[in-house]
Write an enzyme that holds these catalytic residues in place. Sequence first.
Site, short mmCIF file in Angstrom:
data_model
loop_
_atom_site.label_atom_id
_atom_site.label_comp_id
_atom_site.label_asym_id
_atom_site.label_seq_id
_atom_site.Cartn_x
_atom_site.Cartn_y
_atom_site.Cartn_z
N ARG A 57 13.78 7.83 -19.62
CA ARG A 57 12.71 7.35 -18.76
C ARG A 57 12.59 8.12 -17.45
O ARG A 57 11.51 8.54 -17.05
CB ARG A 57 12.91 5.86 -18.41
CG ARG A 57 12.43 4.92 -19.46
CD ARG A 57 13.34 3.73 -19.53
NE ARG A 57 14.64 4.15 -20.01
CZ ARG A 57 14.97 4.21 -21.30
NH1 ARG A 57 14.13 3.84 -22.19
NH2 ARG A 57 16.17 4.66 -21.68
N THR A 58 13.71 8.29 -16.76
CA THR A 58 13.63 8.86 -15.42
C THR A 58 13.09 10.29 -15.47
O THR A 58 12.15 10.65 -14.76
CB THR A 58 15.00 8.81 -14.73
OG1 THR A 58 15.49 7.47 -14.80
CG2 THR A 58 14.91 9.24 -13.28
N LYS A 87 29.70 28.32 -15.38
CA LYS A 87 30.39 29.52 -14.87
C LYS A 87 31.16 29.22 -13.61
O LYS A 87 31.75 30.10 -12.99
CB LYS A 87 29.36 30.61 -14.57
CG LYS A 87 28.53 31.03 -15.75
CD LYS A 87 27.56 32.13 -15.30
CE LYS A 87 26.58 32.48 -16.40
NZ LYS A 87 25.48 33.30 -15.88
N ARG A 108 20.08 14.15 -11.08
CA ARG A 108 20.97 13.09 -11.61
C ARG A 108 22.34 13.73 -11.83
O ARG A 108 22.45 14.79 -12.44
CB ARG A 108 20.44 12.52 -12.92
CG ARG A 108 21.45 11.58 -13.57
CD ARG A 108 20.87 10.80 -14.71
NE ARG A 108 19.95 9.78 -14.24
CZ ARG A 108 19.39 8.87 -15.02
NH1 ARG A 108 19.64 8.85 -16.31
NH2 ARG A 108 18.56 7.97 -14.52
N HIS A 136 20.26 4.43 -7.47
CA HIS A 136 19.13 4.93 -8.28
C HIS A 136 17.87 4.40 -7.60
O HIS A 136 17.19 3.51 -8.11
CB HIS A 136 19.28 4.40 -9.70
CG HIS A 136 18.40 5.05 -10.72
ND1 HIS A 136 17.38 5.91 -10.40
CD2 HIS A 136 18.40 4.95 -12.09
CE1 HIS A 136 16.79 6.31 -11.51
NE2 HIS A 136 17.40 5.74 -12.55
C1 NCD Z 1 19.62 3.47 -15.86
C2 NCD Z 1 20.50 4.52 -15.22
O1 NCD Z 1 20.48 5.69 -15.61
O2 NCD Z 1 21.19 4.12 -14.28
N1 NCD Z 1 18.61 4.01 -16.67
C3 NCD Z 1 17.41 4.36 -16.11
O3 NCD Z 1 17.34 5.24 -15.29
N2 NCD Z 1 16.33 3.67 -16.47
C4 NCD Z 1 20.36 2.37 -16.52
C5 NCD Z 1 21.39 2.69 -17.56
O4 NCD Z 1 21.67 3.84 -17.89
O5 NCD Z 1 21.95 1.71 -18.08
#
Ligand code: NCD
Length: 312
Positions: A57-58, A87, A108, A136
């Site tokens: 999703r993100t 590397k 991320r 997040h």
């Molecule tokens: C979440 C995350 O990555 O923290 N997912 C997301 O971004 N929608 C939740 C998860 O991974 O459980």
Amino acid sequence: MKRLKHIISTDQFQNAKNLEKIFQLADAMEANDQLGCVPQTLAGKILAAIFYEPSTRTRFSFEAAMAKLGGNVLTTESATHFSSVTKGETLEDTIRIIGAYADVIVLRHPQTGSAAVAAKVSTVPIVNAGDGAGEHPTQALLDMYTIRKELGRLEKLHIGLVGDLFYGRTIHSLLRFFHLYKGIKISLVAPEQLKLPQKYLDLLKKQRIPVHQTDKLESVVGKVDVLYVTRVQKERFASIEEYEKVKNAYVIDRAILKKMKTKSIIMHPLPRVTEIDPAIDRDPRAAYFRQARNGLYVRMALLDMILNHPAW
Ligand code: NCD
């Protein structure tokens, strides 16, 4: 020099007015999208998505948001394997280099605090798309936006946070918003091993938010307006045995749903594993797929604000 606006923590958004601006822009993005006429305000801009942890999703919603606004995307979905990290390059150097090619970096990374480290050396805005068990923030924004859209208000709400409250970064970001609205009370539902860390309990206490803690889901489901369910974060456990003990702690199914108020919603940042039975997906209270869709419009709004209006 142009003022940079990183998005690292939900703490940055200090009042409800700030959030309302983002939400109204997200509403406008959706309206324009439905008419098929999204202004191409990010034409010529480049977003780099650097993901050291999996994402559906993100990453896709950020990339789709950029594309809809006329911008372009550079992406590495498995940065640990497909970037110079293999590397031995440091995160700081990677950020310095990518900042020379892109106008905004969405990051991320498995380490808590990594987004703040990146922001320190970056010449372009950094958006924290999850830093380990830390935060997040863009998820929390789309979560608040979803509540506002589904229930028509952000005040006077009883919110149940369920599941992995220890490692769940979406929860850690979301709960920092509650003090901006009047009359929010929360119920924390988790097994002993996954309880909310003390530092967050202290914060909520300082902000005078009424908090009720329990490990019994049945005791709160009939009272809440929002049931926010999370996945047990398998990847953060020290051993698989520890994970196995708690992995099926709660399951939202038809029986649970029967006890919920008619005007309430079930949310989940997704992905789900076993904690929501797909049999309830068609119930109007199951808001999680709409929630994921809202991520697109909130991220369109955020990218437009970051890149075109850095002083917001
Ligand atoms: C979440 C995350 O990555 O923290 N997912 C997301 O971004 N929608 C939740 C998860 O991974 O459980």
